[in-house]
Motif scaffolding. Structure first.
Motif, PDB file in Angstrom:
ATOM      1  N   LEU A  53       0.818  -1.208   0.000  1.00 26.12           N
ATOM      2  CA  LEU A  53       0.000   0.000   0.000  1.00 26.12           C
ATOM      3  C   LEU A  53       0.856   1.264   0.000  1.00 26.12           C
ATOM      4  O   LEU A  53       0.547   2.237  -0.705  1.00 26.12           O
ATOM      5  N   ALA A  54       1.933   1.259   0.781  1.00 22.71           N
ATOM      6  CA  ALA A  54       2.815   2.431   0.819  1.00 22.71           C
ATOM      7  C   ALA A  54       3.432   2.687  -0.549  1.00 22.71           C
ATOM      8  O   ALA A  54       3.537   3.841  -0.999  1.00 22.71           O
ATOM      9  N   LYS A  55       3.827   1.620  -1.238  1.00 27.05           N
ATOM     10  CA  LYS A  55       4.392   1.779  -2.577  1.00 27.05           C
ATOM     11  C   LYS A  55       3.330   2.271  -3.563  1.00 27.05           C
ATOM     12  O   LYS A  55       3.632   3.044  -4.485  1.00 27.05           O
ATOM     13  N   ILE A  62       0.765   4.244  -2.781  1.00 19.75           N
ATOM     14  CA  ILE A  62       0.568   5.669  -2.489  1.00 19.75           C
ATOM     15  C   ILE A  62       1.691   6.488  -3.122  1.00 19.75           C
ATOM     16  O   ILE A  62       1.457   7.517  -3.777  1.00 19.75           O
ATOM     17  N   ALA A  63       2.923   6.008  -2.946  1.00 20.84           N
ATOM     18  CA  ALA A  63       4.074   6.716  -3.533  1.00 20.84           C
ATOM     19  C   ALA A  63       3.975   6.726  -5.051  1.00 20.84           C
ATOM     20  O   ALA A  63       4.237   7.756  -5.698  1.00 20.84           O
ATOM     21  N   GLY A  64       3.589   5.584  -5.625  1.00 21.13           N
ATOM     22  CA  GLY A  64       3.470   5.498  -7.082  1.00 21.13           C
ATOM     23  C   GLY A  64       2.358   6.378  -7.631  1.00 21.13           C
ATOM     24  O   GLY A  64       2.477   6.926  -8.731  1.00 21.13           O
ATOM     25  N   ALA A  65       1.287   6.515  -6.840  1.00 18.87           N
ATOM     26  CA  ALA A  65       0.171   7.372  -7.261  1.00 18.87           C
ATOM     27  C   ALA A  65       0.529   8.849  -7.138  1.00 18.87           C
ATOM     28  O   ALA A  65      -0.065   9.691  -7.801  1.00 18.87           O
ATOM     29  N   GLY A  66       1.498   9.137  -6.245  1.00 13.90           N
ATOM     30  CA  GLY A  66       1.852  10.527  -5.986  1.00 13.90           C
ATOM     31  C   GLY A  66       0.726  11.281  -5.317  1.00 13.90           C
ATOM     32  O   GLY A  66       0.647  12.512  -5.386  1.00 13.90           O
ATOM     33  N   SER A  67      -0.144  10.532  -4.636  1.00 11.75           N
ATOM     34  CA  SER A  67      -1.348  11.147  -4.092  1.00 11.75           C
ATOM     35  C   SER A  67      -1.974  10.207  -3.068  1.00 11.75           C
ATOM     36  O   SER A  67      -1.757   8.990  -3.108  1.00 11.75           O
ATOM     37  N   ALA A  73      -2.807   2.369  -8.736  1.00 13.85           N
ATOM     38  CA  ALA A  73      -1.364   2.152  -8.591  1.00 13.85           C
ATOM     39  C   ALA A  73      -1.046   0.776  -8.026  1.00 13.85           C
ATOM     40  O   ALA A  73       0.080   0.277  -8.212  1.00 13.85           O
ATOM     41  N   LEU A  74      -2.001   0.159  -7.340  1.00 17.32           N
ATOM     42  CA  LEU A  74      -1.767  -1.190  -6.805  1.00 17.32           C
ATOM     43  C   LEU A  74      -1.409  -2.179  -7.911  1.00 17.32           C
ATOM     44  O   LEU A  74      -0.673  -3.141  -7.675  1.00 17.32           O
ATOM     45  N   TYR A  75      -1.912  -1.937  -9.113  1.00 21.67           N
ATOM     46  CA  TYR A  75      -1.631  -2.841 -10.229  1.00 21.67           C
ATOM     47  C   TYR A  75      -0.190  -2.711 -10.732  1.00 21.67           C
ATOM     48  O   TYR A  75       0.269  -3.552 -11.499  1.00 21.67           O
ATOM     49  N   ARG A  76       0.499  -1.666 -10.295  1.00 19.84           N
ATOM     50  CA  ARG A  76       1.869  -1.427 -10.788  1.00 19.84           C
ATOM     51  C   ARG A  76       2.942  -1.725  -9.730  1.00 19.84           C
ATOM     52  O   ARG A  76       4.133  -1.651 -10.031  1.00 19.84           O
TER      53      ARG A  76
END
Length: 399
Positions: free
Chosen positions: A330-332, A334-339, A348-351
């Protein structure tokens, strides 16, 4: 006249409630998301150790993330609520976490019945749910064929049924298999999965036996399985009822192999004593035996924070490892979403790619419903109760 007035009053009340609930949801969506993740689990009742297991894994992961600066410049917070294994409490916790706390995501706990009840409000509100223990197939694989918000870093009972059926058939001399399952959303969902897994191998179960939470005597079910010739049982039960089943077997001098889902992974050794020896239990992870460097480092943090004396103190340790991995995923995201926007985090969970305790998530999830389960069958593990400890099966006499 009174009945007309009452009917009108009910209609107005229902309309007002709908407006209020819709407005509350809109306000919640409009507010800036808080850097928190909610956890709904059993912190009281017979399975209270399961809520603690998830909490320990989640808190250690959040400690690590925050020590490295948090996510998007903010420290993560874990909001923990007790559902006691009761579906209505789980539903209440969804609303509390999503709307009052305005968190970014929800971790789900141990009971499949709770997770199944949470599906509708989660879909209505629109908040990512990541289950870390409850394994019911339909939590993820909705009958509608659509699943926008439910994810899982845990087991899936359809796959567990296939795994346990293979174990039972390998251990069975007669190839006569019985299925024992609790009369709950979890058990009733798993029983058809086991039956289908056996039938795919040309085997029909010789007995399908159910029981309720709190039942003290399963002698009748055991006699039917014994008289049908079953020398192996695939079981979906919790420790409390598993203990009663083992005591019934002892009374009948009936000794089939038991290949169980992880409902017997908590305190069966304490409850049943030597009678638990040889009970085979599926898990996603084991802290017992030789640990790799990453496992050893995480375990030491858990032991220091929660004053554990040995890995055997981790009851339902698979849930601890699953929760640890889920928080990092989940933290990754959030970071990947930038939001902290829920839709962006969900997408972003899919990535996310992450080398976790339990698995190498590459990526964690895919778009298809089945791919909303992150832990694949190749990571499943078999353990066995031996002298009060649940050990990897190859470290016991029962391999």
């Amino acid at each position: 006249m009174k009945s007309i007035f009452k009917s009108s009053f009910r209609n107005v009340t229902a309309f007002a409630c709908a407006v209020i609930c819709t407005t509350a949801a809109q306000i919640s969506h409009a507010q800036e998301r808080q850097p928190c993740i909610g956890l709904s689990g059993a912190l009281t009742g017979p399975q209270a150790f399961t809520g603690l297991a998830a909490r320990m894994g989640a808190e250690i992961a959040i400690d690590e993330i925050n020590a490295s600066g948090g996510v998007l410049g903010k420290k993560l917070v874990l909001k923990v609520y007790d559902d006691g294994g009761q579906p209505p409490k789980g539903v209440d916790n969804v609303r509390r976490i999503a709307m009052a706390d305005n968190c970014i995501a929800i971790l789900g706990g141990y009971h499949s019945g709770v997770a199944l009840a949470m599906r509708e409000p989660i879909e209505q509100i629109g908040i990512p749910y990541v289950g870390v223990m409850a394994a019911g197939t339909k939590i993820i694989e909705h009958d509608s064929g659509k699943n926008a918000w439910m994810f899982r870093v845990s087991a899936k009972d359809r796959w567990v049924a296939q795994y346990l059926s293979d174990v039972a058939l390998q251990k069975s001399a007669s190839k006569k298999i019985a299925v024992f399952y609790e009369n709950t959303g979890w058990g009733n969902g798993a029983a058809p999965d086991v039956k289908a897994a056996l039938q795919a191998k040309g085997i029909s179960p010789v007995a399908l036996e159910t029981f309720n939470w709190g039942d003290q005597d399963m002698t009748a079910q055991l006699i039917r399985a014994r008289d049908a010739g079953a020398d192996a049982i695939v079981m979906f039960a919790l420790d409390r009822e598993g203990n009663q089943i083992l005591r019934g077997m002892d009374k009948l001098k009936y000794k089939p192999v038991i290949a169980s889902a992880w409902g017997l992974a908590g305190n069966l050794g304490e409850l049943a004593g030597p009678l638990a020896n040889g009970v085979l239990v599926f898990q996603t992870f084991s802290w017992m035996g030789k640990q790799d460097p990453k496992t050893a480092a995480v375990y030491q943090k858990i032991a220091d924070k929660y004053k554990l004396k040995s890995p055997a103190d981790l009851k339902m340790g698979s849930g601890t490892a699953n929760a640890y991995d889920a928080i990092h995923i989940l933290a990754k995201a959030i970071a990947g979403a930038g939001s902290y926007d829920r839709v962006k985090v969900r997408d972003a969970l899919y990535r996310v790619k992450y080398e976790g305790l339990v698995a190498n998530y590459d990526p964690a999830f895919g778009q298809a419903q089945e791919q909303h389960d992150a832990i694949k069958q190749k990571y499943y593990k078999l353990t066995a109760w031996y002298n009060g400890s649940l050990l990897p099966v190859d470290q016991t006499p029962y391999k």
